[in-house]
Design a protein around this motif. Structure first.
Motif, mmCIF file in Angstrom:
data_model
loop_
_atom_site.group_PDB
_atom_site.id
_atom_site.type_symbol
_atom_site.label_atom_id
_atom_site.label_comp_id
_atom_site.label_asym_id
_atom_site.label_seq_id
_atom_site.Cartn_x
_atom_site.Cartn_y
_atom_site.Cartn_z
ATOM 1 N N MET A 9 62.458 22.483 87.500
ATOM 2 C CA MET A 9 62.340 23.213 88.768
ATOM 3 C C MET A 9 62.775 24.669 88.676
ATOM 4 N N ASN A 10 63.937 24.926 88.095
ATOM 5 C CA ASN A 10 64.476 26.282 88.092
ATOM 6 C C ASN A 10 63.564 27.248 87.340
ATOM 7 N N ALA A 11 63.127 26.858 86.166
ATOM 8 C CA ALA A 11 62.272 27.733 85.359
ATOM 9 C C ALA A 11 60.916 27.941 86.028
ATOM 10 N N ILE A 12 60.367 26.911 86.627
ATOM 11 C CA ILE A 12 59.057 27.040 87.282
ATOM 12 C C ILE A 12 59.166 27.904 88.532
ATOM 13 N N PHE A 13 60.271 27.787 89.275
ATOM 14 C CA PHE A 13 60.471 28.678 90.422
ATOM 15 C C PHE A 13 60.488 30.129 89.949
ATOM 16 N N ALA A 14 61.258 30.427 88.900
ATOM 17 C CA ALA A 14 61.353 31.804 88.395
ATOM 18 C C ALA A 14 59.995 32.310 87.921
ATOM 19 N N ALA A 19 55.599 36.049 89.154
ATOM 20 C CA ALA A 19 54.167 36.267 89.384
ATOM 21 C C ALA A 19 53.902 36.754 90.808
ATOM 22 N N GLY A 20 54.936 36.735 91.663
ATOM 23 C CA GLY A 20 54.770 37.147 93.055
ATOM 24 C C GLY A 20 53.911 36.187 93.849
ATOM 25 N N VAL A 53 61.390 33.181 101.677
ATOM 26 C CA VAL A 53 60.929 33.442 100.311
ATOM 27 C C VAL A 53 60.090 34.712 100.271
ATOM 28 N N GLY A 54 59.313 34.959 101.320
ATOM 29 C CA GLY A 54 58.539 36.208 101.392
ATOM 30 C C GLY A 54 59.444 37.424 101.351
ATOM 31 N N ALA A 55 60.575 37.353 102.041
ATOM 32 C CA ALA A 55 61.540 38.464 102.020
ATOM 33 C C ALA A 55 62.117 38.643 100.617
ATOM 34 N N LEU A 56 62.361 37.554 99.933
ATOM 35 C CA LEU A 56 62.860 37.624 98.551
ATOM 36 C C LEU A 56 61.812 38.247 97.631
ATOM 37 N N LEU A 57 60.576 37.838 97.783
ATOM 38 C CA LEU A 57 59.499 38.404 96.959
ATOM 39 C C LEU A 57 59.302 39.898 97.223
#
Length: 127
Positions: A9-14, A19-20, A53-57
């Motif tokens: 999960m962690n690596a795939i989230f990153a 990739a935005g 998540v949009g704010a994080l991106l």
């Protein structure tokens, strides 16, 4: 990319973050999941998580994340990850944030895993 093992999960989230790809990140969450976008805050359900998540991106940063451990009981797993996020702050200076996360993920009927609870800071202590 589907998550076939909870410790991915962690690596795939990153990877999706770098990739935005908001839709790809959202596919990692159950519809009724809860995210703690910041200590003491909660985003419950897909619309609230999408906004957080949009704010994080919007930071347009780079993330590295790895799984430190996975404790699994049947279709539920408790994860702890370690992540680093680097981005340019409003003052033009590079900012780097790090933390150890706490997540609960659940195996879906198709065998993939999704977040049920995602707490990127791992606790609610102010930073």
């Amino acid at each position: 990319m589907d998550v076939k093992e909870p410790q991915q999960m962690n690596a795939i989230f990153a990877e999706a973050f770098n990739a935005g790809d908001l839709d790809r990140i959202m596919a990692l969450y159950e519809p009724g999941a809860v995210l703690a976008p910041a200590p003491g805050q909660r985003a419950a359900g897909a619309p609230a998580i999408r906004e957080a998540v949009g704010a994080l991106l919007a930071l347009r940063g780079r993330m590295a994340s790895k799984n430190n451990y996975c404790m699994q009981a049947g279709d539920i797993a408790l994860l702890q990850g370690e992540w680093r996020l680097s981005f340019v702050g409003p003052d033009g200076e590079e900012v780097t944030e790090t933390a150890r996360s706490a997540e609960v993920v659940r195996r879906q009927p198709d065998g993939t895993w999704r977040y049920l609870i995602d707490h990127p800071a791992g606790d609610d202590a102010p930073r």
